[in-house]
Scaffold this motif. Structure first.
Motif, PDB file in Angstrom:
ATOM      1  N   ILE A  76      17.903  -7.626  23.078  1.00 42.31           N
ATOM      2  CA  ILE A  76      17.877  -8.961  22.464  1.00 42.31           C
ATOM      3  C   ILE A  76      16.979  -9.022  21.223  1.00 42.31           C
ATOM      4  O   ILE A  76      17.339  -9.666  20.247  1.00 42.31           O
ATOM      5  CB  ILE A  76      17.497 -10.046  23.501  1.00 42.31           C
ATOM      6  N   VAL A  77      15.823  -8.344  21.259  1.00 38.63           N
ATOM      7  CA  VAL A  77      14.912  -8.446  20.118  1.00 38.63           C
ATOM      8  C   VAL A  77      15.525  -7.834  18.847  1.00 38.63           C
ATOM      9  O   VAL A  77      15.653  -8.512  17.827  1.00 38.63           O
ATOM     10  CB  VAL A  77      13.533  -7.831  20.463  1.00 38.63           C
ATOM     11  N   PRO A  78      15.969  -6.534  18.886  1.00 36.43           N
ATOM     12  CA  PRO A  78      16.580  -5.980  17.679  1.00 36.43           C
ATOM     13  C   PRO A  78      17.898  -6.681  17.301  1.00 36.43           C
ATOM     14  O   PRO A  78      18.181  -6.828  16.110  1.00 36.43           O
ATOM     15  CB  PRO A  78      16.871  -4.525  18.044  1.00 36.43           C
ATOM     16  N   LEU A  79      18.657  -7.118  18.281  1.00 35.60           N
ATOM     17  CA  LEU A  79      19.905  -7.816  17.956  1.00 35.60           C
ATOM     18  C   LEU A  79      19.610  -9.078  17.160  1.00 35.60           C
ATOM     19  O   LEU A  79      20.288  -9.386  16.170  1.00 35.60           O
ATOM     20  CB  LEU A  79      20.665  -8.166  19.247  1.00 35.60           C
ATOM     21  N   PHE A  80      18.571  -9.766  17.585  1.00 34.66           N
ATOM     22  CA  PHE A  80      18.122 -10.962  16.872  1.00 34.66           C
ATOM     23  C   PHE A  80      17.794 -10.616  15.416  1.00 34.66           C
ATOM     24  O   PHE A  80      18.201 -11.309  14.480  1.00 34.66           O
ATOM     25  CB  PHE A  80      16.900 -11.526  17.607  1.00 34.66           C
ATOM     26  N   ILE A  81      17.086  -9.475  15.227  1.00 35.79           N
ATOM     27  CA  ILE A  81      16.708  -9.048  13.876  1.00 35.79           C
ATOM     28  C   ILE A  81      17.945  -8.660  13.059  1.00 35.79           C
ATOM     29  O   ILE A  81      18.074  -9.040  11.892  1.00 35.79           O
ATOM     30  CB  ILE A  81      15.743  -7.835  13.946  1.00 35.79           C
ATOM     31  N   VAL A  82      18.861  -7.911  13.680  1.00 36.15           N
ATOM     32  CA  VAL A  82      20.083  -7.493  12.982  1.00 36.15           C
ATOM     33  C   VAL A  82      20.857  -8.722  12.521  1.00 36.15           C
ATOM     34  O   VAL A  82      21.260  -8.832  11.356  1.00 36.15           O
ATOM     35  CB  VAL A  82      20.966  -6.604  13.894  1.00 36.15           C
TER      36      VAL A  82
ATOM     37  N   ARG B 234      19.747 -11.722  12.129  1.00 36.23           N
ATOM     38  CA  ARG B 234      18.975 -12.450  11.119  1.00 36.23           C
ATOM     39  C   ARG B 234      19.143 -11.808   9.748  1.00 36.23           C
ATOM     40  O   ARG B 234      19.364 -12.487   8.748  1.00 36.23           O
ATOM     41  CB  ARG B 234      17.494 -12.478  11.511  1.00 36.23           C
TER      42      ARG B 234
ATOM     43  N   MET C 139      21.573 -10.185   8.660  1.00 41.35           N
ATOM     44  CA  MET C 139      22.919 -10.420   8.135  1.00 41.35           C
ATOM     45  C   MET C 139      23.087 -11.881   7.727  1.00 41.35           C
ATOM     46  O   MET C 139      24.172 -12.286   7.303  1.00 41.35           O
ATOM     47  CB  MET C 139      23.972 -10.061   9.189  1.00 41.35           C
TER      48      MET C 139
ATOM     49  N   MET D 298      23.123 -14.459   9.669  1.00 44.02           N
ATOM     50  CA  MET D 298      24.041 -15.174  10.561  1.00 44.02           C
ATOM     51  C   MET D 298      23.350 -16.056  11.590  1.00 44.02           C
ATOM     52  O   MET D 298      24.025 -16.699  12.396  1.00 44.02           O
ATOM     53  CB  MET D 298      24.964 -14.192  11.282  1.00 44.02           C
TER      54      MET D 298
ATOM     55  N   VAL E 274      30.456 -13.556  16.459  1.00 46.78           N
ATOM     56  CA  VAL E 274      30.672 -12.125  16.177  1.00 46.78           C
ATOM     57  C   VAL E 274      29.950 -11.201  17.169  1.00 46.78           C
ATOM     58  O   VAL E 274      30.575 -10.295  17.720  1.00 46.78           O
ATOM     59  CB  VAL E 274      30.313 -11.805  14.707  1.00 46.78           C
ATOM     60  N   PRO E 275      28.646 -11.404  17.432  1.00 45.89           N
ATOM     61  CA  PRO E 275      27.983 -10.456  18.352  1.00 45.89           C
ATOM     62  C   PRO E 275      28.517 -10.530  19.783  1.00 45.89           C
ATOM     63  O   PRO E 275      28.283  -9.614  20.567  1.00 45.89           O
ATOM     64  CB  PRO E 275      26.511 -10.893  18.312  1.00 45.89           C
TER      65      PRO E 275
ATOM     66  N   THR F 147      19.068 -17.940  21.677  1.00 47.71           N
ATOM     67  CA  THR F 147      18.297 -17.129  20.751  1.00 47.71           C
ATOM     68  C   THR F 147      18.807 -17.277  19.315  1.00 47.71           C
ATOM     69  O   THR F 147      18.040 -17.240  18.368  1.00 47.71           O
ATOM     70  CB  THR F 147      18.362 -15.652  21.181  1.00 47.71           C
TER      71      THR F 147
END
Lengths: 280, 287
Positions: free
Chosen positions: A129-135, A137, A139, A141, A150-151, A220
């Motif tokens: 969840i933490v890196p996904l949030f960064i990815v 962000r 982008m 989105m 999309v995710p 999130t």
């Protein structure tokens, strides 16, 4: 197990039947009670909530009206619907292509890709969840429908089930089209996709259900209230109205009702899809 | 044809996964760019297993998640088989209706389930304690005391999920040929013996699948904790998913959060692998 009849006498059998039915009844009541209780309280007035009577004395829709007007619940329901429908449609399209490619096309690295897809069963959302949030962000989105949709599209389970389904389809159906010189795309569109209707219907229900119920990612990915899905909306509502049981139960009913309606209408298909997912 | 799905897989699962692994070795604040990350080796892992407050909170959350998962699986699997038999039997009517009712709870969003149970469990006004009172059982503290809070969340999870696993169990039961029961009966096996020597072994694959799904679901528990208890009382329900999100996003300690996430994933991989190894060994013994 119908052979049990020969082992027991008539009277013993009647006794077993009665015990069976009692157990079933108690179990059914225990299962249904919380839902029924939620429903009855949502029709009660604030003053009546703590009275021991089960059925509301003067059932009214006041709580629902209050919840729907005081908080933009209709907007949240709309967002939930848009996001769940979009994810379901795109996922079914992408995943049926992927499932077909994995089942039928020969290309280097196919097994490796299948294994990679399969391994994501073990990667749960909380872990990334933490890196996904960064990815998401980075982008740009966060706080957008794209960030919600999309995710959430990729679903290893869906690809896996579709691949199994296509492996079981007889090859002759495609061979005629190959002889006619049709491309793989053409075969996919005009032969495979129409044949996939039953599995697509099952998966559509499962995908929609999972996305309607999802909470962690929408919580999130969105801080903008106009993009909240109903799950996030209700969570914030609960923190404001913690002591007003009648409003909380009305709000819970509003979130649960669409899914229970879907269940009543599509009961058979849902049971079938759960069964197939378990047997493969 | 594979590109759209694999593209999404790469961007939204593999990249975050690799980032988690990389970040678990860095000191990094979630609020800043990746360029501020500083390599610190396994220090994050040392910290989360140390006796500092960081380590104590993490280890407590890990233990809570383990307890929650084990209790959920231990309750759900036997119940799903018992309910499955009740649905599958042909002696008395009502099986299909029971299956439908049991499954309906699975359709109710976890958020609504959590809200309803937070009220059902209310120690003073909740109906559960009222009903217990009628049959002479003293009022329980449920979600309000550290000793009972985690167990209460397990119960609401079981209530919501057991119908789904019952449907799986029924599907497994219908696969068992009647002729086997017939043969066992001729050999003089009673219903209990038939259950242990036919039903349970032949349900093996169904149970393995159910166990894997139940473990993966339980490890991810989040809604009831986020919604009703916020990890309390006194961290009794602070499970790992909630803790990781709190550390990694709310406290912005991205490195520490990632090290916790990597640990969680390793534990999950080891458990699932062990489960499959156990199933295979059992299979080999029978062959």
């Amino acid at each position: 197990m119908n052979n049990a009849t020969t082992l027991l006498s008539r009277r013993q059998l009647d006794l077993v039947r009665i015990v069976w039915m009692l157990v079933t009844l108690v179990l059914a009541l225990m299962t249904i009670f919380p839902l029924l209780w939620m429903l009855t309280i949502s029709f009660k007035s604030q003053a009546e909530v703590f009275q021991p009577t089960f059925w509301p004395k003067a059932p009214s829709l006041k709580n629902f009206v209050y919840v729907l007007t005081e908080v933009p619940f209709l907007r949240y329901l709309f967002n939930s619907f848009v996001v769940s429908a979009a994810v379901t449609i795109i996922a079914l399209w992408f995943h049926s292509m992927a499932g077909y490619a994995l089942a039928r096309l020969r290309f280097p690295g196919r097994e490796a890709i299948f294994l990679a897809i399969f391994s994501t069963f073990l990667v749960s959302l909380p872990v990334i969840i933490v890196p996904l949030f960064i990815v998401v962000r980075s982008m740009g989105m966060l706080n957008s429908y794209a960030g919600l949709i999309v995710p959430a599209i990729f679903n290893a389970f869906g690809i896996f089930l579709l691949r199994q389904y296509y492996l079981a389809l007889p090859r002759e159906l495609e061979e005629a089209a190959i002889v006619d010189g049709a491309s793989y795309w053409r075969i996919y569109w005009s032969v495979i996709l129409p044949l996939s209707r039953p599995i697509i219907a099952s998966l559509a229900i499962l995908f929609f259900l999972a996305n309607w119920n999802s909470f962690l990612w929408p919580l999130t990915a969105t801080s903008d209230q106009s993009l909240w899905v109903v799950q996030v909306g209700i969570a914030s509502f609960r923190s404001q109205y913690a002591s007003s049981w009648n409003y909380i139960m009305a709000a819970s009913t509003i979130v649960a009702a669409p899914m229970l309606l879907v269940f009543i209408v599509f009961q058979k298909q849902i049971m079938e899809s759960i069964k197939t997912s378990g047997l493969k | 044809m594979l590109a759209p799905a694999t593209g999404l897989l790469a961007v939204f699962i593999f990249v975050p996964m690799l980032l988690t692994l990389w970040l678990s070795l860095q000191s990094w604040s979630t609020q800043t760019g990746f360029d501020t990350a500083r390599f610190i080796g396994v220090q994050n892992f040392i910290d989360i297993f140390s006796n500092s407050s960081i380590g104590r909170d993490f280890k407590a959350a890990l233990v809570n998640t383990l307890i929650y998962t084990v209790l959920s699986v231990v309750l759900i699997l036997p119940l799903s088989v018992a309910f499955g038999l009740l649905v599958h039997q042909k002696l008395a009517p009502g099986g299909i209706v029971l299956r439908t009712i049991l499954f309906s709870t699975y359709m109710v969003p976890m958020i609504a389930v959590a809200l309803v149970f937070s009220k059902l469990y209310s120690p003073t006004e909740g109906p559960i304690n009222q009903v217990l009172g009628w049959i002479g059982i003293p009022a329980q503290t449920w979600l309000s005391a550290p000793q009972t809070a985690l167990g209460s969340i397990v119960l609401l999870n079981v209530w919501q999920q057991v119908g789904y696993f019952t449907v799986l169990a029924v599907a497994g039961l219908t696969q068992i040929p009647d002729s086997l029961y017939e043969a066992a009966r001729i050999d003089g096996a009673n219903p209990v013996q038939r259950f242990w020597s036919i039903t349970l072994p032949l349900l093996g694959n169904t149970l393995l699948f159910s166990a894997v799904i139940a473990i993966i679901n339980s490890v991810q528990v989040f809604e009831p904790v986020a919604l009703i208890t916020q990890g309390g009382p006194v961290n009794a329900t602070n499970v790992l998913t909630y803790h990781i999100r709190r550390v990694g996003i709310e406290r912005a300690q991205g490195g520490l959060g990632s090290a916790m996430a990597v640990t969680l994933m390793l534990v999950l991989i080891v458990s699932i692998t062990a489960l499959f190894a156990f199933a295979r060994a059992r299979e080999a013994r029978r062959a």
